[in-house]
Motif scaffolding. Structure first.
Motif, PDB file in Angstrom:
ATOM      1  N   LEU A   7      99.033  21.100  88.804  1.00 58.11           N
ATOM      2  CA  LEU A   7      99.012  21.827  87.254  1.00 58.11           C
ATOM      3  C   LEU A   7      98.025  23.171  88.671  1.00 58.11           C
ATOM      4  CD1 LEU A   7      97.306  18.744  85.977  1.00 58.11           C
ATOM      5  CD2 LEU A   7      99.098  20.194  85.428  1.00 58.11           C
ATOM      6  N   ASP A   8      98.351  23.416  89.669  1.00 58.78           N
ATOM      7  CA  ASP A   8      97.938  24.616  89.440  1.00 58.78           C
ATOM      8  C   ASP A   8      98.006  26.043  89.001  1.00 58.78           C
ATOM      9  OD1 ASP A   8      96.787  23.010  91.994  1.00 58.78           O
ATOM     10  OD2 ASP A   8      98.123  23.317  93.593  1.00 58.78           O
ATOM     11  N   TYR A   9      98.806  25.721  88.753  1.00 61.47           N
ATOM     12  CA  TYR A   9      98.883  27.343  87.674  1.00 61.47           C
ATOM     13  C   TYR A   9      98.333  27.045  86.645  1.00 61.47           C
ATOM     14  CZ  TYR A   9     101.958  31.394  85.737  1.00 61.47           C
ATOM     15  OH  TYR A   9     102.042  32.149  85.489  1.00 61.47           O
ATOM     16  N   GLU A  10      98.783  26.064  85.771  1.00 63.97           N
ATOM     17  CA  GLU A  10      98.004  25.415  84.561  1.00 63.97           C
ATOM     18  C   GLU A  10      96.562  25.701  84.330  1.00 63.97           C
ATOM     19  OE1 GLU A  10     101.288  22.833  84.779  1.00 63.97           O
ATOM     20  OE2 GLU A  10     100.473  23.736  85.878  1.00 63.97           O
ATOM     21  N   ARG A  11      95.762  25.358  85.640  1.00 67.04           N
ATOM     22  CA  ARG A  11      94.447  25.538  85.181  1.00 67.04           C
ATOM     23  C   ARG A  11      93.956  26.987  85.408  1.00 67.04           C
ATOM     24  NH1 ARG A  11      94.270  19.832  89.196  1.00 67.04           N
ATOM     25  NH2 ARG A  11      94.357  18.828  88.324  1.00 67.04           N
ATOM     26  N   ARG A  12      94.619  27.331  85.580  1.00 67.62           N
ATOM     27  CA  ARG A  12      94.277  29.380  85.363  1.00 67.62           C
ATOM     28  C   ARG A  12      94.200  29.382  84.664  1.00 67.62           C
ATOM     29  NH1 ARG A  12      99.316  32.686  89.046  1.00 67.62           N
ATOM     30  NH2 ARG A  12      99.188  30.974  90.938  1.00 67.62           N
ATOM     31  N   PHE A  13      94.655  28.444  82.866  1.00 66.58           N
ATOM     32  CA  PHE A  13      94.605  29.429  82.305  1.00 66.58           C
ATOM     33  C   PHE A  13      93.203  28.795  82.121  1.00 66.58           C
ATOM     34  CE2 PHE A  13      98.589  29.001  82.419  1.00 66.58           C
ATOM     35  CZ  PHE A  13      99.322  30.728  81.839  1.00 66.58           C
ATOM     36  N   ARG A  14      92.181  27.725  82.016  1.00 64.89           N
ATOM     37  CA  ARG A  14      90.844  27.809  81.970  1.00 64.89           C
ATOM     38  C   ARG A  14      90.003  29.292  81.717  1.00 64.89           C
ATOM     39  NH1 ARG A  14      90.122  22.178  86.078  1.00 64.89           N
ATOM     40  NH2 ARG A  14      90.448  23.996  88.192  1.00 64.89           N
ATOM     41  N   ARG A  15      90.494  29.778  82.629  1.00 66.07           N
ATOM     42  CA  ARG A  15      89.798  31.332  83.255  1.00 66.07           C
ATOM     43  C   ARG A  15      89.350  32.363  81.389  1.00 66.07           C
ATOM     44  NH1 ARG A  15      93.142  33.655  87.920  1.00 66.07           N
ATOM     45  NH2 ARG A  15      92.829  31.417  89.609  1.00 66.07           N
ATOM     46  N   SER A  16      90.720  31.219  80.440  1.00 69.69           N
ATOM     47  CA  SER A  16      89.870  32.585  79.107  1.00 69.69           C
ATOM     48  C   SER A  16      90.001  31.408  78.333  1.00 69.69           C
ATOM     49  CB  SER A  16      91.800  32.989  78.944  1.00 69.69           C
ATOM     50  OG  SER A  16      92.207  31.391  79.094  1.00 69.69           O
ATOM     51  N   GLY A  17      89.112  30.012  78.929  1.00 71.07           N
ATOM     52  CA  GLY A  17      88.950  29.512  77.771  1.00 71.07           C
ATOM     53  C   GLY A  17      89.626  28.038  77.235  1.00 71.07           C
ATOM     54  N   ALA A  18      91.118  28.039  77.968  1.00 73.00           N
ATOM     55  CA  ALA A  18      91.456  27.007  77.651  1.00 73.00           C
ATOM     56  C   ALA A  18      91.187  25.966  77.784  1.00 73.00           C
ATOM     57  CB  ALA A  18      93.187  27.610  77.592  1.00 73.00           C
ATOM     58  N   ARG A  19      91.960  24.627  76.880  1.00 75.04           N
ATOM     59  CA  ARG A  19      91.361  23.462  77.160  1.00 75.04           C
ATOM     60  C   ARG A  19      92.870  22.337  77.080  1.00 75.04           C
ATOM     61  NH1 ARG A  19      86.350  19.321  77.066  1.00 75.04           N
ATOM     62  NH2 ARG A  19      88.110  17.400  78.196  1.00 75.04           N
ATOM     63  N   LEU A  20      93.595  22.633  76.090  1.00 73.20           N
ATOM     64  CA  LEU A  20      94.719  22.203  75.812  1.00 73.20           C
ATOM     65  C   LEU A  20      95.860  23.074  76.289  1.00 73.20           C
ATOM     66  CD1 LEU A  20      93.883  19.416  73.312  1.00 73.20           C
ATOM     67  CD2 LEU A  20      94.081  19.467  75.477  1.00 73.20           C
ATOM     68  N   LEU A  21      96.838  22.178  76.861  1.00 71.33           N
ATOM     69  CA  LEU A  21      98.260  23.187  77.119  1.00 71.33           C
ATOM     70  C   LEU A  21      99.031  22.881  76.784  1.00 71.33           C
ATOM     71  CD1 LEU A  21      99.053  25.847  80.507  1.00 71.33           C
ATOM     72  CD2 LEU A  21     100.361  23.913  79.900  1.00 71.33           C
ATOM     73  N   ALA A  22     100.368  23.292  76.895  1.00 68.98           N
ATOM     74  CA  ALA A  22     102.037  23.099  76.047  1.00 68.98           C
ATOM     75  C   ALA A  22     103.018  22.797  76.961  1.00 68.98           C
ATOM     76  CB  ALA A  22     102.057  23.102  74.952  1.00 68.98           C
ATOM     77  N   GLY A  23     103.427  22.158  78.319  1.00 67.60           N
ATOM     78  CA  GLY A  23     104.121  22.655  78.734  1.00 67.60           C
ATOM     79  C   GLY A  23     105.392  22.293  78.297  1.00 67.60           C
ATOM     80  N   ILE A  24     106.563  23.311  78.109  1.00 72.14           N
ATOM     81  CA  ILE A  24     107.577  22.937  77.260  1.00 72.14           C
ATOM     82  C   ILE A  24     109.046  22.948  78.331  1.00 72.14           C
ATOM     83  CG2 ILE A  24     108.324  23.967  75.647  1.00 72.14           C
ATOM     84  CD1 ILE A  24     106.396  24.433  74.096  1.00 72.14           C
ATOM     85  N   ASP A  25     109.896  22.705  77.744  1.00 72.67           N
ATOM     86  CA  ASP A  25     111.673  22.773  78.980  1.00 72.67           C
ATOM     87  C   ASP A  25     111.866  22.463  77.929  1.00 72.67           C
ATOM     88  OD1 ASP A  25     113.057  23.962  80.584  1.00 72.67           O
ATOM     89  OD2 ASP A  25     112.673  22.012  81.989  1.00 72.67           O
ATOM     90  N   GLU A  26     113.637  22.952  77.713  1.00 72.25           N
ATOM     91  CA  GLU A  26     114.550  22.564  77.251  1.00 72.25           C
ATOM     92  C   GLU A  26     115.766  22.046  78.266  1.00 72.25           C
ATOM     93  OE1 GLU A  26     117.941  24.071  77.571  1.00 72.25           O
ATOM     94  OE2 GLU A  26     117.252  26.070  79.071  1.00 72.25           O
ATOM     95  N   VAL A  27     116.635  21.796  77.799  1.00 72.08           N
ATOM     96  CA  VAL A  27     117.863  21.009  78.591  1.00 72.08           C
ATOM     97  C   VAL A  27     118.925  20.870  77.271  1.00 72.08           C
ATOM     98  CG1 VAL A  27     117.478  19.041  77.018  1.00 72.08           C
ATOM     99  CG2 VAL A  27     118.728  19.211  79.079  1.00 72.08           C
ATOM    100  N   GLY A  28     120.040  21.159  77.362  1.00 74.59           N
ATOM    101  CA  GLY A  28     121.986  21.301  76.418  1.00 74.59           C
ATOM    102  C   GLY A  28     121.609  22.683  75.961  1.00 74.59           C
ATOM    103  N   ARG A  29     121.395  23.973  76.939  1.00 70.86           N
ATOM    104  CA  ARG A  29     121.266  25.088  76.531  1.00 70.86           C
ATOM    105  C   ARG A  29     122.118  25.374  77.064  1.00 70.86           C
ATOM    106  NH1 ARG A  29     117.373  30.051  77.371  1.00 70.86           N
ATOM    107  NH2 ARG A  29     118.341  31.883  76.877  1.00 70.86           N
ATOM    108  N   GLY A  30     123.700  25.446  77.878  1.00 66.65           N
ATOM    109  CA  GLY A  30     124.315  25.952  78.118  1.00 66.65           C
ATOM    110  C   GLY A  30     125.474  24.295  77.505  1.00 66.65           C
TER     111      GLY A  30
END
Length: 221
Positions: A7-30
Motif C-alpha cells: 500500500l506504499d503508493y496508495e498511502r501517498r494520497f494521505r498527503r492530500s487528505g484522502a482516506r478512502l481509496l478505490a483500487g480499480i482494474d479490468e479484465v476481458g478487454r482483449g
C-alpha cells in the motif's frame, strides 16, 4: 512468486487528505467474446493492513484466485465488480464499455454506503471518468458515475495492493460467467479460453460463426 504488492503508493494520497481509496482494474478487454469486467476494492488509507498472498490475478493459479475472493472482500472497506456485455461493447466501443462497467461497479460501492475520495486505476489512460452522454447507461443510475479524482499508474496491478485485490475480484467473477456461457455454447472452449482468441476458439468461429456473446463489431478472425 513475484514481490508482494504493498500500500506504499496508495498511502501517498494521505498527503492530500484522502482516506478512502478505490483500487480499480479490468479484465476481458482483449477477448473476442463475453463481457468486459471491472473490479473495485476500496481501502482505508489510515487503517488498512497488508494482505498476504494477493498478487495481480494473472500471476495466480485458479485455485488461489478463488480462495482469495472472500479474503479480499472481507479485507476491503467495500468492493464490487461491474460488467458490460458484448452487445454493449459493440454499441459503445471498448472504452465506452469499460466506462460503463466501471461506473456500474462504482455505483454498487456507493449503494453500500461507501464513497471513495480518490481512485487508483491500472494503466495509462483514464477510461473511468464519466462521459456526459446518458446513453452510456442502460438503466438510470442514482449517481452519474465516478466523480472522484482518478489517478492512473502503469502496472499498478503488480505493485499496488488495492488494484491487485480488484483484479482478483474481476477475474474470478468474469471467469465464472464465461464458464456458465460455455454450458450454453460448449463448442468454443470458453471454460478454458474465457473468450480470448485462441486457435481452437477461432477454428470454432470459422466452423459455426459467432454467438450472441461475441463482439461482432470486432475483427474476430
Amino acid at each position: 512468486m513475484s514481490d508482494a504488492p504493498t500500500l506504499d503508493y496508495e498511502r501517498r494520497f494521505r498527503r492530500s487528505g484522502a482516506r478512502l481509496l478505490a483500487g480499480i482494474d479490468e479484465v476481458g478487454r482483449g477477448a473476442l467474446a463475453g463481457p468486459v469486467s471491472v473490479g473495485i476494492a476500496v481501502v482505508d488509507l489510515q487503517r488498512q493492513k497488508l494482505l498476504a498472498d494477493v498478487r495481480d490475478s494473472k500471476l495466480l493459479k485458479v485455485a488461489d484466485r478463488e480462495r482469495l475472493v472472500p479474503v479480499v472482500r472481507d479485507w476491503s472497506v467495500a468492493s464490487a465488480v461491474g460488467h458490460a456485455s458484448a452487445n454493449e461493447i459493440d454499441e459503445l466501443g471498448i472504452i465506452g464499455a469499460l466506462r460503463l462497467a466501471g461506473n456500474r461497479a462504482w455505483c454498487a460501492v456507493l449503494a453500500a454506503g461507501v464513497r471513495p475520495e480518490v481512485v487508483l486505476l491500472d494503466g495509462s489512460h483514464n477510461w473511468l471518468s464519466p462521459d456526459l452522454q446518458p446513453s452510456l447507461f442502460d438503466e438510470a443510475p442514482a449517481d452519474p458515475g465516478c466523480d472522484a479524482p482518478v489517478h492512473t499508474l502503469v502496472k499498478a496491478d503488480m505493485q499496488c495492493l488495492s488494484v491487485a485485490a480488484a483484479s482478483i475480484l474481476a477475474k474470478v467473477e468474469r471467469d465464472r460467467m464465461m464458464s456458465e456461457l460455455h454450458i450454453e455454447y460448449p463448442g468454443y472452449g470458453w471454460d478454458e479460453n474465457k473468450g480470448y482468441g485462441t486457435a481452437a476458439h477461432k477454428e470454432a468461429l470459422r466452423a459455426a460463426g459467432p454467438t450472441p456473446y461475441h463482439r461482432v463489431s470486432w475483427q474476430l478472425l
